[in-house]
Motif scaffolding. Structure first.
Motif, mmCIF file in Angstrom:
data_model
loop_
_atom_site.group_PDB
_atom_site.id
_atom_site.type_symbol
_atom_site.label_atom_id
_atom_site.label_comp_id
_atom_site.label_asym_id
_atom_site.label_seq_id
_atom_site.Cartn_x
_atom_site.Cartn_y
_atom_site.Cartn_z
ATOM 1 N N UNK A 167 5.263 18.804 -6.654
ATOM 2 C CA UNK A 167 6.256 19.830 -6.951
ATOM 3 C C UNK A 167 7.249 20.015 -5.814
ATOM 4 N N UNK A 168 6.937 19.401 -4.642
ATOM 5 C CA UNK A 168 7.810 19.579 -3.482
ATOM 6 C C UNK A 168 9.083 18.750 -3.639
ATOM 7 N N UNK A 169 10.201 19.357 -3.296
ATOM 8 C CA UNK A 169 11.483 18.653 -3.283
ATOM 9 C C UNK A 169 11.695 18.070 -1.889
ATOM 10 N N UNK A 170 12.125 16.809 -1.820
ATOM 11 C CA UNK A 170 12.347 16.174 -0.523
ATOM 12 C C UNK A 170 11.062 15.968 0.250
ATOM 13 N N UNK A 171 10.001 15.566 -0.451
ATOM 14 C CA UNK A 171 8.688 15.388 0.178
ATOM 15 C C UNK A 171 8.757 14.330 1.277
ATOM 16 N N UNK A 172 8.118 14.635 2.426
ATOM 17 C CA UNK A 172 8.035 13.698 3.545
ATOM 18 C C UNK A 172 6.577 13.486 3.921
ATOM 19 N N UNK A 192 -3.671 8.833 -11.618
ATOM 20 C CA UNK A 192 -3.170 8.879 -10.251
ATOM 21 C C UNK A 192 -1.987 7.943 -10.118
ATOM 22 N N UNK A 193 -1.234 8.119 -9.034
ATOM 23 C CA UNK A 193 -0.087 7.266 -8.821
ATOM 24 C C UNK A 193 0.480 7.471 -7.437
ATOM 25 N N UNK A 194 1.554 6.753 -7.140
ATOM 26 C CA UNK A 194 2.209 6.830 -5.835
ATOM 27 C C UNK A 194 2.805 8.216 -5.639
ATOM 28 N N UNK A 195 2.646 8.757 -4.446
ATOM 29 C CA UNK A 195 3.281 10.023 -4.079
ATOM 30 C C UNK A 195 4.651 9.667 -3.491
ATOM 31 N N UNK A 196 5.736 9.972 -4.185
ATOM 32 C CA UNK A 196 7.050 9.476 -3.762
ATOM 33 C C UNK A 196 7.538 10.125 -2.466
ATOM 34 N N UNK A 197 7.692 9.272 -1.457
ATOM 35 C CA UNK A 197 8.189 9.705 -0.150
ATOM 36 C C UNK A 197 8.954 8.546 0.468
ATOM 37 N N UNK A 198 9.983 8.816 1.257
ATOM 38 C CA UNK A 198 10.731 7.723 1.887
ATOM 39 C C UNK A 198 9.911 7.041 2.984
ATOM 40 N N UNK A 224 -1.927 10.035 -5.064
ATOM 41 C CA UNK A 224 -2.449 11.356 -5.404
ATOM 42 C C UNK A 224 -2.609 11.427 -6.911
ATOM 43 N N UNK A 225 -3.383 12.398 -7.362
ATOM 44 C CA UNK A 225 -3.512 12.611 -8.802
ATOM 45 C C UNK A 225 -2.162 13.039 -9.362
ATOM 46 N N UNK A 226 -1.987 12.879 -10.668
ATOM 47 C CA UNK A 226 -0.694 13.186 -11.283
ATOM 48 C C UNK A 226 -0.412 14.682 -11.328
ATOM 49 N N UNK A 227 -1.431 15.521 -11.134
ATOM 50 C CA UNK A 227 -1.204 16.972 -11.134
ATOM 51 C C UNK A 227 -1.336 17.566 -9.729
ATOM 52 N N UNK A 228 -1.278 16.739 -8.704
ATOM 53 C CA UNK A 228 -1.405 17.245 -7.332
ATOM 54 C C UNK A 228 -0.217 18.138 -7.003
ATOM 55 N N UNK A 229 -0.476 19.206 -6.279
ATOM 56 C CA UNK A 229 0.561 20.191 -5.964
ATOM 57 C C UNK A 229 1.738 19.639 -5.184
ATOM 58 N N UNK A 230 1.524 18.615 -4.359
ATOM 59 C CA UNK A 230 2.626 18.067 -3.570
ATOM 60 C C UNK A 230 3.719 17.443 -4.444
ATOM 61 N N UNK A 277 0.839 -1.198 0.000
ATOM 62 C CA UNK A 277 0.000 0.000 0.000
ATOM 63 C C UNK A 277 0.877 1.252 0.000
ATOM 64 N N UNK A 278 0.356 2.291 -0.651
ATOM 65 C CA UNK A 278 1.095 3.549 -0.793
ATOM 66 C C UNK A 278 0.165 4.731 -0.557
ATOM 67 N N UNK A 279 0.789 5.895 -0.309
ATOM 68 C CA UNK A 279 0.059 7.167 -0.357
ATOM 69 C C UNK A 279 -0.073 7.515 -1.839
#
Length: 303
Positions: free
Chosen positions: A181-186, A259-265, A173-179, A169-171
């Protein structure tokens, strides 16, 4: 004390109809004939099963005690008849299976396709839901096989130990979600966003709660809780919500670029899935055929 299936069918039909007259119509018999059948059943039981009133029939305590057994015996007789006819090629058998959403989106359709290619006379009835709904349906004989997250065996149901597999399972979001654009998203950066998830008490909710706890975080801003997978995916794809889903559940939307996975460690979680059956009684042959295909697809040594 020996009960006849036809007598039990008459009994349960009267209970469902509320009166002899309506039950007689449902069974296509005369009311006097139905009354005699009920009287014979009461003789076997050794006590009245109904209290007769001007407005209908009400169960006595003895009738209330007999009802669940009568329903179960009828169901078992129907399954036996259906299974024998299916094996003889005289009629179509029916696979009755329930599944959580992620399995219904991936493994189950593959298994059904393979089973129906091998046994083209079979029909399939599927219910999709969260585990509490599936467990209830399995116990009540609404389904004969349930597919869900591995959990402790119960008094009435047990896992099929050699039919297990995993997903992640993953977090999402839509592919155009504002998050994006964040660098180093947590994970902490998602706290103020709107979330849509399965409701409290379900395995996905508890898994997501555990994920945030591991990160030293409380639950995020959960705005929508729903058991509808369709609603969850629509909110993520089209309304800016974040979600928590196993990968098979959103694979179609991922392939479509919605939609897809929101990349975060460290923001994912693996879980074990399995098939469940009733502890008592034989599994109907059509369900056994589906289980065989599930084993082939999900071969994983029992731990």
């Amino acid at each position: 004390m020996t009960f006849e299936i036809q007598h039990l069918k008459a009994f349960t039909t009267v209970v469902a109809s509320g009166s002899l007259g309506r039950a007689a119509l449902a069974l296509n018999v005369t009311q006097p004939a139905l009354s005699r059948t009920i009287h014979k059943l009461e003789e076997v039981a050794g006590a009245p099963l109904f209290e007769r009133h001007s407005k209908g029939m009400q169960l006595t305590p003895i009738g209330q005690a007999l009802l669940p057994h009568a329903q179960l015996l009828q169901r078992e007789a129907e399954l036996a008849n259906e299974e024998i006819k299916a094996m003889l090629g005289l009629a179509k058998g029916t696979i009755r299976v329930g599944s959580v959403g992620s399995i219904a989106c991936s493994v189950l359709p593959q298994a059904i396709g393979a089973t129906c290619r091998a046994w083209p006379q079979l029909q399939v009835h599927v219910i999709e839901g969260v585990w509490d709904r599936l467990a209830e349906a399995l116990v009540s004989h609404e389904i004969d096989l349930a597919l869900g997250v591995a959990t402790d065996d119960g008094d009435e149901i047990e896992a099929v130990k050699d039919c297990r597999w995993e997903d992640t399972s993953y977090v999402v979001a839509s592919m155009d979600h504002g998050l994006r654009q964040h660098v180093g998203l947590r994970l902490a950066d998602t706290m103020a966003e709107r979330w849509a998830i399965l409701p409290k008490g379900t395995a996905p909710f508890e898994d997501m709660k555990a994920l945030f706890t591991r990160h030293g975080l409380p639950l995020p801003n959960v705005v929508v809780q729903t058991r509808s997978v369709t609603v969850l995916k629509s909110l993520v794809c089209h309304s800016g919500f974040l979600g928590w889903m196993p990968e098979p559940m959103f694979d179609t939307e991922r392939r479509a670029g919605l939609m897809g996975v929101l990349p975060m460690p460290n923001a994912s979680d693996r879980r074990t899935l399995t098939a469940f059956r009733r502890r008592q009684g034989l599994m109907p042959a059509p369900a056994v055929k589906l289980l065989e295909e599930l084993r082939k697809l999900t071969a994983m040594p029992a731990g």
